[in-house]
Design a protein around this motif. Structure first.
Motif, PDB file in Angstrom:
ATOM      1  N   ALA A  86      -7.105   4.801   1.523  1.00 16.84           N
ATOM      2  CA  ALA A  86      -8.199   3.355   1.435  1.00 16.84           C
ATOM      3  C   ALA A  86      -8.095   2.473   2.825  1.00 16.84           C
ATOM      4  O   ALA A  86      -9.207   2.146   3.379  1.00 16.84           O
TER       5      ALA A  86
ATOM      6  N   ARG B 132     -11.390  -0.997  -1.434  1.00 18.07           N
ATOM      7  CA  ARG B 132     -10.350  -1.085  -1.993  1.00 18.07           C
ATOM      8  C   ARG B 132      -9.512  -1.330  -0.456  1.00 18.07           C
ATOM      9  O   ARG B 132      -8.395  -2.189  -0.581  1.00 18.07           O
TER      10      ARG B 132
ATOM     11  N   VAL C 226       0.842  -1.212  -0.018  1.00 17.09           N
ATOM     12  CA  VAL C 226      -0.158  -0.005  -0.084  1.00 17.09           C
ATOM     13  C   VAL C 226       0.981   1.228   0.006  1.00 17.09           C
ATOM     14  O   VAL C 226       1.813   1.370   0.935  1.00 17.09           O
TER      15      VAL C 226
ATOM     16  N   ASP D 106      -1.923   6.699   1.071  1.00 14.81           N
ATOM     17  CA  ASP D 106      -3.101   5.977   0.767  1.00 14.81           C
ATOM     18  C   ASP D 106      -4.165   5.964   1.603  1.00 14.81           C
ATOM     19  O   ASP D 106      -4.249   5.330   2.647  1.00 14.81           O
TER      20      ASP D 106
ATOM     21  N   ALA E 148     -15.808   2.766  -2.755  1.00 14.25           N
ATOM     22  CA  ALA E 148     -14.824   2.437  -3.293  1.00 14.25           C
ATOM     23  C   ALA E 148     -13.374   2.411  -2.574  1.00 14.25           C
ATOM     24  O   ALA E 148     -12.689   1.441  -2.707  1.00 14.25           O
ATOM     25  N   LEU E 149     -13.294   3.318  -2.048  1.00 17.92           N
ATOM     26  CA  LEU E 149     -11.875   3.572  -1.174  1.00 17.92           C
ATOM     27  C   LEU E 149     -11.982   2.317  -0.025  1.00 17.92           C
ATOM     28  O   LEU E 149     -11.267   1.636   0.275  1.00 17.92           O
TER      29      LEU E 149
END
Length: 90
Positions: free
Chosen positions: A30, A86, A24, A28, A82-83
């Protein structure tokens, strides 16, 4: 690194050339989203946001401003979903 010509020979030599799973990247968001919305409270919040935006329809008399506002809300909720997915590795 293994020769790609050896990949179909039935052996395990092809595995040498496979790069490790990408880590990762720093910064990020997510994983933070996944942690934030993990558990029953997070699922309840996501379900409420989804119902309020993605599952909501406006009537034929809706103004242009109302349509644009709802589309902006939908975009934000879709990004959050979506985050979160993911960050959970989905």
């Amino acid at each position: 690194m293994a020769d790609p010509a050896d990949w179909n020979n039935g052996g395990w030599a092809w595995l040498e050339g496979v790069p490790p799973a990408a880590a990762v990247p720093a910064g990020d968001p997510a994983p933070s989203f996944a942690r934030c919305f993990a558990g029953p409270d997070g699922a309840r919040v996501l379900a409420t946001l989804t119902a309020m935006t993605l599952e909501r329809t406006l009537g034929p008399d809706a103004s242009d401003a109302a349509l644009r506002d709802l589309e902006g809300q939908r975009r934000l909720v879709a990004l959050i979903l979506a985050l979160t997915a993911r960050g959970q590795g989905a």
